[in-house]
Write a protein that holds these residues in place. Structure first.
Motif, PDB file in Angstrom:
ATOM      1  N   ALA A 104       0.814  -1.218   0.000  1.00  0.00           N
ATOM      2  CA  ALA A 104       0.000   0.000   0.000  1.00  0.00           C
ATOM      3  C   ALA A 104       0.850   1.271   0.000  1.00  0.00           C
ATOM      4  O   ALA A 104       0.419   2.317  -0.457  1.00  0.00           O
ATOM      5  CB  ALA A 104      -0.926   0.001   1.217  1.00  0.00           C
ATOM      6  N   LYS A 105       2.062   1.192   0.528  1.00  0.00           N
ATOM      7  CA  LYS A 105       2.922   2.370   0.693  1.00  0.00           C
ATOM      8  C   LYS A 105       2.147   3.505   1.356  1.00  0.00           C
ATOM      9  O   LYS A 105       2.127   4.641   0.873  1.00  0.00           O
ATOM     10  CB  LYS A 105       3.476   2.841  -0.643  1.00  0.00           C
ATOM     11  CG  LYS A 105       4.221   1.752  -1.387  1.00  0.00           C
ATOM     12  CD  LYS A 105       5.549   2.259  -1.897  1.00  0.00           C
ATOM     13  CE  LYS A 105       6.381   1.225  -2.618  1.00  0.00           C
ATOM     14  NZ  LYS A 105       5.950  -0.148  -2.632  1.00  0.00           N
ATOM     15  N   ALA A 106       1.467   3.176   2.429  1.00  0.00           N
ATOM     16  CA  ALA A 106       0.682   4.181   3.137  1.00  0.00           C
ATOM     17  C   ALA A 106       0.640   3.819   4.620  1.00  0.00           C
ATOM     18  O   ALA A 106       1.130   2.754   5.015  1.00  0.00           O
ATOM     19  CB  ALA A 106      -0.732   4.227   2.575  1.00  0.00           C
TER      20      ALA A 106
ATOM     21  N   ARG B 209      -4.752   3.022   5.984  1.00  0.00           N
ATOM     22  CA  ARG B 209      -5.000   2.862   4.553  1.00  0.00           C
ATOM     23  C   ARG B 209      -4.444   1.519   4.049  1.00  0.00           C
ATOM     24  O   ARG B 209      -5.004   0.886   3.163  1.00  0.00           O
ATOM     25  CB  ARG B 209      -4.388   4.014   3.760  1.00  0.00           C
ATOM     26  CG  ARG B 209      -5.040   4.125   2.386  1.00  0.00           C
ATOM     27  CD  ARG B 209      -4.475   5.234   1.544  1.00  0.00           C
ATOM     28  NE  ARG B 209      -4.513   6.535   2.199  1.00  0.00           N
ATOM     29  CZ  ARG B 209      -3.985   7.627   1.664  1.00  0.00           C
ATOM     30  NH1 ARG B 209      -3.400   7.578   0.486  1.00  0.00           N
ATOM     31  NH2 ARG B 209      -4.036   8.784   2.305  1.00  0.00           N
ATOM     32  N   SER B 210      -3.339   1.085   4.654  1.00  0.00           N
ATOM     33  CA  SER B 210      -2.748  -0.185   4.221  1.00  0.00           C
ATOM     34  C   SER B 210      -3.694  -1.349   4.484  1.00  0.00           C
ATOM     35  O   SER B 210      -3.897  -2.203   3.620  1.00  0.00           O
ATOM     36  CB  SER B 210      -1.431  -0.445   4.953  1.00  0.00           C
ATOM     37  OG  SER B 210      -0.459   0.493   4.564  1.00  0.00           O
ATOM     38  N   TYR B 211      -4.283  -1.399   5.690  1.00  0.00           N
ATOM     39  CA  TYR B 211      -5.214  -2.490   6.000  1.00  0.00           C
ATOM     40  C   TYR B 211      -6.446  -2.403   5.109  1.00  0.00           C
ATOM     41  O   TYR B 211      -7.002  -3.416   4.688  1.00  0.00           O
ATOM     42  CB  TYR B 211      -5.639  -2.453   7.474  1.00  0.00           C
ATOM     43  CG  TYR B 211      -4.633  -3.066   8.413  1.00  0.00           C
ATOM     44  CD1 TYR B 211      -4.393  -4.437   8.385  1.00  0.00           C
ATOM     45  CD2 TYR B 211      -3.913  -2.292   9.317  1.00  0.00           C
ATOM     46  CE1 TYR B 211      -3.466  -5.013   9.244  1.00  0.00           C
ATOM     47  CE2 TYR B 211      -2.994  -2.857  10.179  1.00  0.00           C
ATOM     48  CZ  TYR B 211      -2.765  -4.218  10.140  1.00  0.00           C
ATOM     49  OH  TYR B 211      -1.844  -4.786  10.971  1.00  0.00           O
ATOM     50  N   ARG B 212      -6.859  -1.178   4.814  1.00  0.00           N
ATOM     51  CA  ARG B 212      -8.025  -1.016   3.958  1.00  0.00           C
ATOM     52  C   ARG B 212      -7.743  -1.578   2.570  1.00  0.00           C
ATOM     53  O   ARG B 212      -8.559  -2.301   2.002  1.00  0.00           O
ATOM     54  CB  ARG B 212      -8.380   0.475   3.852  1.00  0.00           C
ATOM     55  CG  ARG B 212      -9.708   0.728   3.181  1.00  0.00           C
ATOM     56  CD  ARG B 212      -9.652   1.928   2.235  1.00  0.00           C
ATOM     57  NE  ARG B 212     -10.822   1.993   1.392  1.00  0.00           N
ATOM     58  CZ  ARG B 212     -11.065   1.190   0.372  1.00  0.00           C
ATOM     59  NH1 ARG B 212     -10.208   0.228   0.063  1.00  0.00           N
ATOM     60  NH2 ARG B 212     -12.149   1.308  -0.362  1.00  0.00           N
TER      61      ARG B 212
ATOM     62  N   ARG C  61     -14.447  -1.163   5.335  1.00  0.00           N
ATOM     63  CA  ARG C  61     -14.569  -1.753   6.672  1.00  0.00           C
ATOM     64  C   ARG C  61     -13.214  -2.044   7.303  1.00  0.00           C
ATOM     65  O   ARG C  61     -13.033  -1.968   8.518  1.00  0.00           O
ATOM     66  CB  ARG C  61     -15.297  -3.095   6.571  1.00  0.00           C
ATOM     67  CG  ARG C  61     -16.762  -3.048   6.697  1.00  0.00           C
ATOM     68  CD  ARG C  61     -17.306  -4.445   6.737  1.00  0.00           C
ATOM     69  NE  ARG C  61     -16.865  -5.243   5.570  1.00  0.00           N
ATOM     70  CZ  ARG C  61     -16.851  -6.563   5.558  1.00  0.00           C
ATOM     71  NH1 ARG C  61     -17.194  -7.230   6.613  1.00  0.00           N
ATOM     72  NH2 ARG C  61     -16.472  -7.210   4.468  1.00  0.00           N
ATOM     73  N   TRP C  62     -12.266  -2.409   6.436  1.00  0.00           N
ATOM     74  CA  TRP C  62     -10.973  -2.849   6.954  1.00  0.00           C
ATOM     75  C   TRP C  62     -10.149  -1.708   7.535  1.00  0.00           C
ATOM     76  O   TRP C  62      -9.108  -1.951   8.158  1.00  0.00           O
ATOM     77  CB  TRP C  62     -10.197  -3.600   5.864  1.00  0.00           C
ATOM     78  CG  TRP C  62     -10.782  -4.953   5.665  1.00  0.00           C
ATOM     79  CD1 TRP C  62     -11.682  -5.322   4.717  1.00  0.00           C
ATOM     80  CD2 TRP C  62     -10.570  -6.109   6.482  1.00  0.00           C
ATOM     81  NE1 TRP C  62     -12.038  -6.641   4.880  1.00  0.00           N
ATOM     82  CE2 TRP C  62     -11.370  -7.144   5.952  1.00  0.00           C
ATOM     83  CE3 TRP C  62      -9.775  -6.365   7.608  1.00  0.00           C
ATOM     84  CZ2 TRP C  62     -11.402  -8.424   6.513  1.00  0.00           C
ATOM     85  CZ3 TRP C  62      -9.811  -7.636   8.155  1.00  0.00           C
ATOM     86  CH2 TRP C  62     -10.614  -8.643   7.611  1.00  0.00           C
TER      87      TRP C  62
ATOM     88  N   ALA D  72     -11.009  -0.275   9.987  1.00  0.00           N
ATOM     89  CA  ALA D  72     -11.137  -0.519  11.429  1.00  0.00           C
ATOM     90  C   ALA D  72      -9.912  -1.259  11.979  1.00  0.00           C
ATOM     91  O   ALA D  72      -9.453  -0.980  13.090  1.00  0.00           O
ATOM     92  CB  ALA D  72     -12.405  -1.305  11.717  1.00  0.00           C
ATOM     93  N   ALA D  73      -9.376  -2.194  11.182  1.00  0.00           N
ATOM     94  CA  ALA D  73      -8.207  -2.942  11.651  1.00  0.00           C
ATOM     95  C   ALA D  73      -7.022  -2.002  11.865  1.00  0.00           C
ATOM     96  O   ALA D  73      -6.256  -2.138  12.823  1.00  0.00           O
ATOM     97  CB  ALA D  73      -7.844  -4.031  10.652  1.00  0.00           C
ATOM     98  N   GLY D  74      -6.892  -1.015  10.977  1.00  0.00           N
ATOM     99  CA  GLY D  74      -5.798  -0.054  11.112  1.00  0.00           C
ATOM    100  C   GLY D  74      -6.011   0.878  12.294  1.00  0.00           C
ATOM    101  O   GLY D  74      -5.075   1.185  13.037  1.00  0.00           O
ATOM    102  N   ILE D  75      -7.253   1.316  12.462  1.00  0.00           N
ATOM    103  CA  ILE D  75      -7.553   2.222  13.577  1.00  0.00           C
ATOM    104  C   ILE D  75      -7.321   1.493  14.900  1.00  0.00           C
ATOM    105  O   ILE D  75      -6.780   2.050  15.862  1.00  0.00           O
ATOM    106  CB  ILE D  75      -9.005   2.738  13.464  1.00  0.00           C
ATOM    107  CG1 ILE D  75      -9.103   3.635  12.211  1.00  0.00           C
ATOM    108  CG2 ILE D  75      -9.413   3.517  14.707  1.00  0.00           C
ATOM    109  CD1 ILE D  75     -10.499   4.045  11.838  1.00  0.00           C
TER     110      ILE D  75
END
Ligand code: TRP
Length: 449
Positions: A70-72, A76-79, A86-87, A89-92
């Motif tokens: 993702a280079k982010a 944003r990478s998990y998304r 929805r994903w 949420a995993a990053g947050i």
């Protein structure tokens, strides 16, 4: 307006050292020796190595894949990896967990700074019994002003090292601090093993005692390896996101795991021989570092010097780990809120400082406050992150991989590194089947304990 170009590591070595710096922390120098000591020494180390193969390495590879693709920032990478909003949420989950972990990690980091100063000036130099060292420790952590000032000082050091960016900040500092850490470890190993009576400690540490192995030993070892490798929060996702794309993920991961395990193992080579030389119980748990070490060093020639060195070692280990945790939150502010790096660093540090206050005060002003039965705020924050937030963070990755979207990304990234398809399939199989089961067992175990 065009987005400014995203930063990246200057070299593969720079990335490996920074990631190893994140992994090597208080968990290695402080926790690994005493957990190993309580669980059969070398036998524990063998199980720990199995944990790395079955759990640590697969997830580390997964986090770096997610970031490099993702280079982010982590959110944003998990998304992108999960394939739907929805994903996020995993990053947050990871960023919030990282802020909580960093908030009490910096309190302990502050203690290490305090102990550098205390061992350089007199008080620690003259503690000749564990009882005295224990009193000194309570006196120190019992003083709210002192603890908060050191907490702020440690956090400021962390902020200062990352405010100048990836190449000029994080990479530069890790390239200096990590070799320093290993040099100090070697010096201390030599000192410790030349003390009279130290060889029994070495034997205790290195000769496996399988009679001490229980089912729970496996869980302890696997949990320790997960924590030690800085997994579950997206810190390795963030560091992986600064890779340019031509670095070999599996080889780099193996190197990171090797350095992390080496540092933990070496810390044991310092602690056990010294503890035995002075007939101190190496299985006495968390107090080992702050209660026993000062006494050991106060009894040998030039002990003050070695004591200062030891606490510099601890502080350096903690600092390079804290950098990755702060960067996790800072990368989020830079990418998602479009803040400049200095503003992001200052804002996140202030937030961490405030969240950390109740942890710093858990040993003095609010020691009587138990937000959860039997736990101060400090122990609650610790238990919550290590036993719940981290393992669930790993499970999110496994869940995402159940979908063909994420599995496709992983295949693509690993093929870029010329990993044979059969190995990629084995990795996906482990991430779908074995890793989540181990993580669930870790979570269950922490509830039953
Ligand atoms: N690995 C660090 C240590 O051994 C602590 C840690 C746990 C950590 N999880 C993390 C550091 C996530 C950075 C990011 O002390």
């Amino acid at each position: 307006m065009a987005e400014p170009q995203r930063e990246s590591w200057g070299s593969r070595l720079g990335f490996i050292l920074a990631a190893a710096g994140s992994a090597i922390g208080l968990g290695n120098i402080w926790k690994f020796p005493y957990v190993a000591g309580q669980n059969g020494g070398a036998a524990f180390v063998l199980i720990y190595l199995a944990g790395i193969a079955l759990l640590g390495l697969p997830i580390l590879i997964g986090e770096i894949i997610i970031g490099r693709h993702a280079k982010a920032n982590a959110v944003r990478s998990y998304r992108m990896f999960g394939g739907s909003p929805r994903w996020r949420a995993a990053g947050i989950w990871g960023v919030a967990g990282g802020i909580l972990l960093l908030s009490y990690y910096c309190v302990v980091g502050g203690w290490t700074l305090g102990y550098i100063i205390k061992s350089a000036s007199n008080p620690l130099g003259s503690t000749s019994t564990v009882q005295e060292a224990r009193e000194l420790f309570s006196l120190f952590t019992g003083n709210p002003v002192e603890v908060v000032v050191y907490h702020a000082a440690f956090l400021s050091l962390t902020a200062a090292s990352i405010i100048t960016g990836i190449q000029n900040g994080i990479e530069k500092w890790n390239k200096f601090l990590l070799p320093l850490l290993f040099v100090i470890l070697v010096i201390l190993i030599i000192r410790s093993n030349t003390l009279e009576g130290s060889s029994r400690g070495l034997a205790y540490y290195l000769v496996p005692d399988f009679s001490r192995i229980r089912v729970t030993t496996f869980i302890e070892a696997f949990g320790q390896c997960f924590f030690s490798l800085s997994l579950g929060l997206g810190a390795m996702v963030t560091y992986g996101s600064y890779l340019r794309g031509d670095e070999h993920i599996v080889r780099s991961s193996a190197m990171i795991v090797f350095l992390d395990t080496l540092a933990a193992f070496m810390a044991g080579l310092v602690i056990f021989p010294a503890a035995y030389a002075f007939s101190m119980d190496p299985g006495q748990g968390p107090g080992l570092t702050f209660h026993v070490i000062p006494v050991i060093f106060s009894r040998i020639p030039l002990g003050q010097l070695f004591s200062v060195l030891f606490f510099i070692l601890l502080a350096v280990a903690a600092l390079t780990s804290a950098m990755s945790l702060l960067e996790l939150a800072v990368a989020f502010c830079i990418d998602e809120l479009h803040w400049a790096r200095p503003k992001s660093v200052v804002a996140m540090s202030l937030l961490v400082f405030i969240v950390g206050l109740p942890s710093a005060l858990s040993f003095n002003l609010i020691a009587g406050w138990k937000p959860f039965p039997g736990m101060t705020f400090f122990s609650l924050a610790d238990t919550l992150t290590s036993s719940i937030v981290l393992p669930f963070g790993g499970i999110w990755i496994c869940l995402a991989l159940l979908k063909s979207h994420a599995a496709g990304i992983a295949r693509e990234e690993l093929s870029k590194d010329k990993i044979p398809p059969i190995w990629i399939s084995l990795w996906i199989f482990m991430m779908r089947g074995i890793v989540p089961v181990i993580l669930l067992l870790l979570i269950l175990y922490s509830f039953l304990r």
